[in-house]
Write a protein that holds these residues in place. Structure first.
Motif, PDB file in Angstrom:
ATOM      1  N   TYR A 191     -52.113  78.367  37.152  1.00  0.00           N
ATOM      2  CA  TYR A 191     -51.748  79.000  35.371  1.00  0.00           C
ATOM      3  C   TYR A 191     -53.063  79.129  34.864  1.00  0.00           C
ATOM      4  CZ  TYR A 191     -46.894  78.397  36.314  1.00  0.00           C
ATOM      5  OH  TYR A 191     -45.660  78.300  36.757  1.00  0.00           O
ATOM      6  N   CYS A 192     -53.711  78.630  33.965  1.00  0.00           N
ATOM      7  CA  CYS A 192     -54.765  78.981  33.186  1.00  0.00           C
ATOM      8  C   CYS A 192     -56.213  78.767  33.845  1.00  0.00           C
ATOM      9  CB  CYS A 192     -54.811  78.133  31.692  1.00  0.00           C
ATOM     10  SG  CYS A 192     -55.863  76.372  31.954  1.00  0.00           S
ATOM     11  N   PRO A 249     -54.612  72.608  27.367  1.00  0.00           N
ATOM     12  CA  PRO A 249     -54.464  71.216  26.993  1.00  0.00           C
ATOM     13  C   PRO A 249     -55.733  70.144  27.691  1.00  0.00           C
ATOM     14  CG  PRO A 249     -52.625  72.149  27.905  1.00  0.00           C
ATOM     15  CD  PRO A 249     -53.338  73.176  28.168  1.00  0.00           C
ATOM     16  N   VAL A 250     -55.983  70.611  29.084  1.00  0.00           N
ATOM     17  CA  VAL A 250     -57.135  69.712  29.585  1.00  0.00           C
ATOM     18  C   VAL A 250     -58.521  69.828  28.855  1.00  0.00           C
ATOM     19  CG1 VAL A 250     -58.062  69.323  31.765  1.00  0.00           C
ATOM     20  CG2 VAL A 250     -55.750  69.260  31.664  1.00  0.00           C
ATOM     21  N   LEU A 265     -53.390  66.927  34.626  1.00  0.00           N
ATOM     22  CA  LEU A 265     -52.793  68.051  34.468  1.00  0.00           C
ATOM     23  C   LEU A 265     -52.164  68.264  33.342  1.00  0.00           C
ATOM     24  CD1 LEU A 265     -50.942  68.216  37.993  1.00  0.00           C
ATOM     25  CD2 LEU A 265     -53.250  69.451  37.420  1.00  0.00           C
ATOM     26  N   CYS A 266     -51.936  69.530  32.838  1.00  0.00           N
ATOM     27  CA  CYS A 266     -50.866  69.643  31.554  1.00  0.00           C
ATOM     28  C   CYS A 266     -49.647  69.699  31.904  1.00  0.00           C
ATOM     29  CB  CYS A 266     -51.317  70.770  30.837  1.00  0.00           C
ATOM     30  SG  CYS A 266     -51.021  72.500  31.525  1.00  0.00           S
ATOM     31  N   LYS A 307     -47.564  72.346  32.442  1.00  0.00           N
ATOM     32  CA  LYS A 307     -47.373  73.591  33.382  1.00  0.00           C
ATOM     33  C   LYS A 307     -47.767  73.161  34.585  1.00  0.00           C
ATOM     34  CE  LYS A 307     -49.441  76.846  31.072  1.00  0.00           C
ATOM     35  NZ  LYS A 307     -49.494  76.326  29.353  1.00  0.00           N
ATOM     36  N   GLY A 308     -49.126  72.558  34.861  1.00  0.00           N
ATOM     37  CA  GLY A 308     -49.396  72.197  36.081  1.00  0.00           C
ATOM     38  C   GLY A 308     -48.508  71.173  36.795  1.00  0.00           C
ATOM     39  N   CYS A 349     -54.722  74.915  40.468  1.00  0.00           N
ATOM     40  CA  CYS A 349     -53.282  75.231  39.735  1.00  0.00           C
ATOM     41  C   CYS A 349     -53.325  76.677  39.486  1.00  0.00           C
ATOM     42  CB  CYS A 349     -53.370  74.660  38.336  1.00  0.00           C
ATOM     43  SG  CYS A 349     -52.016  74.934  37.079  1.00  0.00           S
ATOM     44  N   THR A 403     -58.645  76.798  33.298  1.00  0.00           N
ATOM     45  CA  THR A 403     -59.403  75.502  33.630  1.00  0.00           C
ATOM     46  C   THR A 403     -59.649  75.265  34.793  1.00  0.00           C
ATOM     47  OG1 THR A 403     -58.157  74.795  31.555  1.00  0.00           O
ATOM     48  CG2 THR A 403     -59.293  73.097  32.969  1.00  0.00           C
ATOM     49  N   GLY A 404     -58.683  75.635  35.770  1.00  0.00           N
ATOM     50  CA  GLY A 404     -58.819  75.377  37.260  1.00  0.00           C
ATOM     51  C   GLY A 404     -58.817  73.717  37.616  1.00  0.00           C
ATOM     52  N   CYS A 405     -57.669  73.450  37.184  1.00  0.00           N
ATOM     53  CA  CYS A 405     -57.344  71.954  37.458  1.00  0.00           C
ATOM     54  C   CYS A 405     -57.057  71.904  38.945  1.00  0.00           C
ATOM     55  CB  CYS A 405     -56.273  71.385  36.737  1.00  0.00           C
ATOM     56  SG  CYS A 405     -56.406  71.312  34.966  1.00  0.00           S
TER      57      CYS A 405
HETATM   58 FE1  SF4 Z   1     -52.951  74.195  34.988  1.00  0.00          FE
HETATM   59 FE2  SF4 Z   1     -52.759  73.019  32.929  1.00  0.00          FE
HETATM   60 FE3  SF4 Z   1     -54.814  72.766  34.233  1.00  0.00          FE
HETATM   61 FE4  SF4 Z   1     -54.634  74.982  32.906  1.00  0.00          FE
HETATM   62  S1  SF4 Z   1     -54.835  73.046  32.036  1.00  0.00           S
HETATM   63  S2  SF4 Z   1     -55.252  74.583  35.070  1.00  0.00           S
HETATM   64  S3  SF4 Z   1     -52.207  75.291  33.302  1.00  0.00           S
HETATM   65  S4  SF4 Z   1     -52.910  71.919  34.678  1.00  0.00           S
END
Ligand code: SF4
Length: 694
Positions: free
Chosen positions: A15-16, A193-194, A46-47, A49-50, A13, A18-20
């Motif tokens: 965005y943040c 969020p994750v 995933l949140c 945004k993901g 991902c 977390t590295g999803c």
């Molecule tokens: Fe992406 Fe959301 Fe996972 Fe962060 S928590 S890596 S923004 S999917």
């Protein structure tokens, strides 16, 4: 049901931190959907945004050609003018020739200290590594930085100084093994969020969850204790907890004598942090402080997680050190379910620091001024390293404003909206003799550029690695081709270096990873081939047979002993508080990301935006005779903005909350460039403001 795709590509991902892991569905070379893939950090989740934040990559507004400012057009906001009226298109050959000749001219006139570079942490490790090598070897400057200075550098500095490595100690999922969890300065439900989902799971399994934050967060519904702390008083709370734990004899004497130094000096420094004092200063009742201290010290293993509510203060390094001291006191380091977890905001802000994009710090946290380290790097890189320690991004902007820095190369950072004191940033960028901006969109910052370079999206149009908040390097794969002539960041640096007569010896991203592994012992055992074969690995990975390091310090500390650090609290500035009675916190919201250059392109995310508002407690609104939805003027020592007020019971009296996502509300205009003296990090989380009716 998913719309049938021509192909599905798994990657990380954008965005943040977390590295999803994400799977993207591709049809006709366009991303048409995203869904969670199984990764060690996200387990398929995933949140929002993901899931829905990918539309930016298909956007017709992407930069596709290098752009050169037309002669005689002044720098500054486009104000609705079409891009082609201000810039003309060019070829890569022409634009790189122009940049190289301008660099030579500035070097001849002013020397390398007049040039600085700010790199994006949304780029890959390979590109960030190539950037710092280019700036140091091809230009000769050490003034290079990335976004950590604006966010987690206090975490990195304090963790590295006291423990050894500037990074989280444990894996994210390890929170499921914790018996007590303190979440401080973090609205994790919105920003990570994750990770918040794991914390909720841990609380439901019986872990004691304690939330410390000045504003109410949704995660508190799962907490045993919610401490609505007065902004800027974290050092007092955590030092008082430490003193109480010592007074009660609940500390880990064996761990302290075997693994630490500086304990006695630190204990002496705690005298002033009594429970009565802490209650008065922080607003947290002393019985609550006592109970939270007991849980943290005795219901082990205990983990502390934090975000920018701890770091983005003038005393951010003191705040982080207060947390580290508490963990050392109770032996909550180097064990499963224990540890210290700064949650990184950008997908690769950990990696940006790891690969050496910071003044004075070469890849793998090796000091630039160590003669043996310099000799080794100069031999491998075949160049002469800068002989001075450079400046951080906030300092570079200030030096540009004062005419001391003449050229900036800004990659993927929208400095006008992300740095403090937006007006001063605009003044600085206008004064530069030459500004290069490399990005995927025309941003407010690019509007001041002499040259704008079109970048490929690191997450979807390039191949390389990102390092998540638990030190895990994971592959990011090319999902679609970049639009038009857009190029990966690393390609531009390699070509520009060649124009300046320095061959970086880097042919592609895989080659760059090999270079990183050669110079940085923490990466020695890493390669793209290995990551393809085995999946993500957590550094240090000292050899090819090493499985990586799940938990730092499980076998002791790299310098032999961890250090307690004496921290102090300066008190409140009563004069400023009287003139500016509100504390403004600038943060983020779930469906947006930073200055929204990417998320604003998603039609799904737009539906759930909170919008450019400032949240205010209804009782404060009554006292100020302000109605819900009314536009007011916010004034700080740095500037003023107009903002629409939204009544919100999640903020206590005396506190306001807004975000920096919206161009209609340039919140950072209000933030004075008052910086942490060590890391030069701004105080976005405690800006004093007053309100005037308009
Ligand atoms: Fe992406 Fe959301 Fe996972 Fe962060 S928590 S890596 S923004 S999917």
């Amino acid at each position: 049901d998913w719309v049938p795709a021509d192909k599905v590509v798994e990657t990380t991902c954008p965005y943040c931190g977390t590295g999803c892991q994400v799977e993207y569905g591709i049809k006709d070379d366009k991303v048409i959907w995203a869904r969670g893939a199984y990764g060690p950090a996200n387990e398929g989740k995933l949140c929002i945004k993901g899931k829905f934040g990918y539309h930016y990559v298909n956007s017709p507004e992407r930069l596709t050609k290098p752009l050169i400012r037309r002669t005689g057009i002044p720098k500054g906001p486009l104000n609705g003018r079409p891009i082609h009226e201000v810039f003309r298109e060019a070829t890569w050959e022409e634009v790189l020739d122009i940049i190289a000749s301008k660099i030579r001219e500035i070097l001849d006139k002013y020397g390398p200290a007049a040039i600085g570079g700010i790199m994006s942490d949304r780029s890959t490790n390979e590109s960030i590594y190539a950037f710092q090598k280019f700036m140091r070897c091809a230009i000769g400057t050490d003034s290079i930085d990335q976004s950590a200075t604006l966010c987690h550098e206090p975490s990195a500095w304090s963790l590295a100084t006291q423990l050894g490595y500037g990074a989280a100690t444990n894996p994210i999922r390890d929170v499921l093994n914790s018996r007590t969890i303190i979440v401080v300065g973090s609205n994790m439900n919105e920003t990570h969020p994750v990770i918040a989902a794991y914390v909720k799971r841990a609380a439901k399994q019986g872990a004691h969850l304690i939330i410390v934050n000045p504003i109410h967060t949704e995660l508190a519904r799962y907490a045993e204790y919610e401490l609505l702390i007065r902004p800027g008083t974290d050092v007092v709370l955590f030092s008082a907890m430490a003193k109480y734990i010592i007074d009660m004899g609940w500390y880990d004497k064996e761990f302290i004598s075997r693994y630490t130094e500086g304990f006695e000096d630190w204990v002496r420094s705690l005298d002033a942090f009594t429970l009565d004092f802490a209650e008065e200063v922080t607003g947290v009742p002393k019985d609550v402080i006592k109970e939270v201290a007991r849980l943290y010290a005795l219901e082990k293993p205990s983990m502390i997680m934090w975000t920018l509510g701890i770091t983005e203060h003038e005393n951010g390094t003191e705040n982080v050190s207060a947390l580290i001291n508490l963990a050392l006191l109770t032996g909550n380091v180097g064990k499963p379910g224990a540890g210290l977890m700064p949650l990184r905001g950008q997908n690769n802000v950990q990696g940006g620091a790891d690969v050496g994009c910071a003044p004075g710090r070469l890849p793998g946290y090796q000091p630039l001024m160590d003669s043996e380290v310099r000799r080794r790097f100069e031999e491998v890189w075949r160049c002469k390293l800068p002989s001075f320690i450079g400046f951080r991004s906030t300092e570079m902007i200030d030096m540009a404003r004062r005419g001391l820095i003449k050229m900036l190369y800004i990659v993927g950072e929208n400095s006008i909206r992300s740095h403090p004191d937006s007006k001063a940033v605009a003044e600085a960028l206008s004064k530069l003799e030459f500004l290069v901006v490399q990005d995927i969109f025309m941003t407010e910052t690019a509007e001041y550029a002499d040259v704008v370079l079109p970048a490929a999206s690191a997450a979807l149009e390039d191949y390389g690695t990102f390092t998540n908040t638990e030190r895990r390097l994971q592959l990011t794969r090319k999902v679609v081709d970049p639009p038009g002539d857009a190029k990966p960041d690393w390609w531009v640096f390699v070509e520009l270096a060649r124009k300046l007569g320095y061959d970086m010896g880097l042919r592609d991203s895989t080659d760059i990873m090999r270079d990183m592994a050669r110079v940085a012992p923490v990466f020695s055992g890493l390669s793209h081939e290995r990551l393809e074969r085995e999946g993500g690995l957590q550094w240090p990975v000292p050899s090819e047979s090493s499985p990586g390091t799940l938990i730092l310090y499980a076998d002791g500390f790299p310098r032999g002993r961890a250090r307690f650090r004496v921290v102090s609290w300066r008190g409140f500035d009563v004069v400023v508080e009287r003139l500016y009675p509100y504390s403004l916190i600038i943060g983020r919201e779930r469906a947006q990301y930073h200055t929204a250059t990417m998320t604003s392109r998603s039609p799904v995310l737009r539906v759930i935006w909170r919008g450019p508002v400032v949240e205010m407690n209804p009782e404060d609104m009554r006292a100020e005779s302000i109605k819900d939805g009314e536009v007011v003027k916010l004034l700080s020592p740095a500037g003023e903005v107009l903002a629409r007020v939204k009544a919100s019971t999640r903020v206590p009296r005396g506190v306001l909350f807004t975000t920096f996502h919206y161009p209609e509300l340039l919140a950072n205009t209000l933030v004075p460039a008052v910086l942490n003296p060590i890391t030069k990090t701004p105080a976005y989380k405690d800006t004093r403001v007053r309100i005037e009716k308009v």
